[in-house]
Design a protein around this motif. Sequence first.
Motif, PDB file in Angstrom:
ATOM      1  N   PHE A 181       0.804  -1.218   0.000  1.00  0.00           N
ATOM      2  CA  PHE A 181       0.000   0.000   0.000  1.00  0.00           C
ATOM      3  C   PHE A 181       0.839   1.270   0.000  1.00  0.00           C
ATOM      4  O   PHE A 181       0.478   2.247  -0.653  1.00  0.00           O
ATOM      5  CB  PHE A 181      -0.936   0.014   1.209  1.00  0.00           C
ATOM      6  CG  PHE A 181      -1.948  -1.097   1.208  1.00  0.00           C
ATOM      7  CD1 PHE A 181      -2.964  -1.124   0.263  1.00  0.00           C
ATOM      8  CD2 PHE A 181      -1.875  -2.114   2.133  1.00  0.00           C
ATOM      9  CE1 PHE A 181      -3.902  -2.152   0.251  1.00  0.00           C
ATOM     10  CE2 PHE A 181      -2.808  -3.144   2.139  1.00  0.00           C
ATOM     11  CZ  PHE A 181      -3.817  -3.169   1.192  1.00  0.00           C
ATOM     12  N   ILE A 182       1.938   1.295   0.766  1.00  0.00           N
ATOM     13  CA  ILE A 182       2.716   2.542   0.873  1.00  0.00           C
ATOM     14  C   ILE A 182       4.150   2.413   0.358  1.00  0.00           C
ATOM     15  O   ILE A 182       4.903   3.379   0.403  1.00  0.00           O
ATOM     16  CB  ILE A 182       2.725   3.081   2.319  1.00  0.00           C
ATOM     17  CG1 ILE A 182       3.391   2.099   3.292  1.00  0.00           C
ATOM     18  CG2 ILE A 182       1.311   3.414   2.769  1.00  0.00           C
ATOM     19  CD1 ILE A 182       3.589   2.674   4.684  1.00  0.00           C
ATOM     20  N   GLY A 183       4.524   1.238  -0.146  1.00  0.00           N
ATOM     21  CA  GLY A 183       5.838   1.086  -0.752  1.00  0.00           C
ATOM     22  C   GLY A 183       6.943   0.808   0.252  1.00  0.00           C
ATOM     23  O   GLY A 183       6.732   0.720   1.451  1.00  0.00           O
ATOM     24  N   GLN A 184       8.126   0.665  -0.305  1.00  0.00           N
ATOM     25  CA  GLN A 184       9.323   0.361   0.489  1.00  0.00           C
ATOM     26  C   GLN A 184      10.425   1.335   0.100  1.00  0.00           C
ATOM     27  O   GLN A 184      10.658   1.536  -1.089  1.00  0.00           O
ATOM     28  CB  GLN A 184       9.753  -1.084   0.197  1.00  0.00           C
ATOM     29  CG  GLN A 184      10.912  -1.592   0.988  1.00  0.00           C
ATOM     30  CD  GLN A 184      10.533  -2.006   2.410  1.00  0.00           C
ATOM     31  OE1 GLN A 184       9.611  -1.469   2.991  1.00  0.00           O
ATOM     32  NE2 GLN A 184      11.257  -2.943   2.966  1.00  0.00           N
ATOM     33  N   PRO A 185      11.122   1.950   1.062  1.00  0.00           N
ATOM     34  CA  PRO A 185      10.946   1.793   2.506  1.00  0.00           C
ATOM     35  C   PRO A 185       9.652   2.471   2.982  1.00  0.00           C
ATOM     36  O   PRO A 185       9.212   3.462   2.405  1.00  0.00           O
ATOM     37  CB  PRO A 185      12.167   2.503   3.088  1.00  0.00           C
ATOM     38  CG  PRO A 185      12.510   3.550   2.068  1.00  0.00           C
ATOM     39  CD  PRO A 185      12.190   2.922   0.739  1.00  0.00           C
ATOM     40  N   LYS A 186       9.090   1.935   4.045  1.00  0.00           N
ATOM     41  CA  LYS A 186       7.865   2.521   4.587  1.00  0.00           C
ATOM     42  C   LYS A 186       8.154   3.913   5.129  1.00  0.00           C
ATOM     43  O   LYS A 186       9.197   4.139   5.733  1.00  0.00           O
ATOM     44  CB  LYS A 186       7.307   1.642   5.709  1.00  0.00           C
ATOM     45  CG  LYS A 186       6.752   0.307   5.255  1.00  0.00           C
ATOM     46  CD  LYS A 186       6.098  -0.400   6.431  1.00  0.00           C
ATOM     47  CE  LYS A 186       5.498  -1.720   6.037  1.00  0.00           C
ATOM     48  NZ  LYS A 186       4.793  -2.368   7.171  1.00  0.00           N
ATOM     49  N   GLN A 187       7.219   4.815   4.887  1.00  0.00           N
ATOM     50  CA  GLN A 187       7.336   6.165   5.417  1.00  0.00           C
ATOM     51  C   GLN A 187       5.938   6.760   5.567  1.00  0.00           C
ATOM     52  O   GLN A 187       4.982   6.279   4.950  1.00  0.00           O
ATOM     53  CB  GLN A 187       8.195   7.037   4.503  1.00  0.00           C
ATOM     54  CG  GLN A 187       7.702   7.115   3.070  1.00  0.00           C
ATOM     55  CD  GLN A 187       8.645   7.890   2.173  1.00  0.00           C
ATOM     56  OE1 GLN A 187       9.055   9.000   2.510  1.00  0.00           O
ATOM     57  NE2 GLN A 187       9.003   7.326   1.040  1.00  0.00           N
ATOM     58  N   PRO A 188       5.789   7.784   6.411  1.00  0.00           N
ATOM     59  CA  PRO A 188       4.478   8.409   6.574  1.00  0.00           C
ATOM     60  C   PRO A 188       3.903   8.818   5.219  1.00  0.00           C
ATOM     61  O   PRO A 188       4.584   9.455   4.409  1.00  0.00           O
ATOM     62  CB  PRO A 188       4.776   9.625   7.456  1.00  0.00           C
ATOM     63  CG  PRO A 188       5.974   9.195   8.264  1.00  0.00           C
ATOM     64  CD  PRO A 188       6.802   8.383   7.320  1.00  0.00           C
ATOM     65  N   THR A 189       2.656   8.442   4.991  1.00  0.00           N
ATOM     66  CA  THR A 189       2.037   8.603   3.675  1.00  0.00           C
ATOM     67  C   THR A 189       0.567   8.956   3.817  1.00  0.00           C
ATOM     68  O   THR A 189      -0.126   8.406   4.665  1.00  0.00           O
ATOM     69  CB  THR A 189       2.151   7.286   2.864  1.00  0.00           C
ATOM     70  OG1 THR A 189       3.525   6.917   2.728  1.00  0.00           O
ATOM     71  CG2 THR A 189       1.532   7.418   1.480  1.00  0.00           C
TER      72      THR A 189
END
Length: 203
Positions: A152-160
């Motif tokens: 859902f938010i991709g890699q690396p994970k980050q606030p989205t």
Amino acid sequence: MVQLLPKLITFDEFIEWLPETRRYELHEGTIIEMQPTGKHEDIAGFLTQELTLEYTRMNLPYRIPPKALVKLKDKETGYNPDLLLIDRRKLVNEPFWDKKSTLINGESIALVIEIVSNNWRDDYGYKLIDYEAMGIREYWIVDYLGIGGVRFIGQPKQPTISLYQLIDGEYQVKQFRGQESINQSLIFPDLNLTAEQIFKAQR
């Protein structure tokens, strides 16, 4: 979130039981107590303030009711979104609004916002599917901790912030991070906020 009561109940039973003091949802007949964090509530308050200013400036017939429920027509499920923007012109078509503060028609809802602070699977999974099926025009997921699934938010994970817009009956997503401006909303095309400002809950 905390699951309450071992037996399944109907939505009508849920409404009769629902206390005034805490937030609860009904998921397929199961009562779930919502336990938002302080940061979660700060972001919700900030967005409520900013969007209220925006729809007032634009002279739009919207309101943000703090305790209204979204009821799925064919399920014993009722959600209490973190932010629910309703179109007051459409409330005449809502049979449960006056007595139960409940909406069943997607056309009455301009925007839903869910803020992720623990169980991200509900926001990116069940609620995404259900809000789309209801025909709610726009759905934002504010994942300020960056804990959603990689798919859902991709890699690396980050606030989205994931902004889902209903196009030809299906949600299409646009995502915003850091200093990117949330200026592609169909509901608020002139909104002047960055993702970071929302995550920090301040301009």
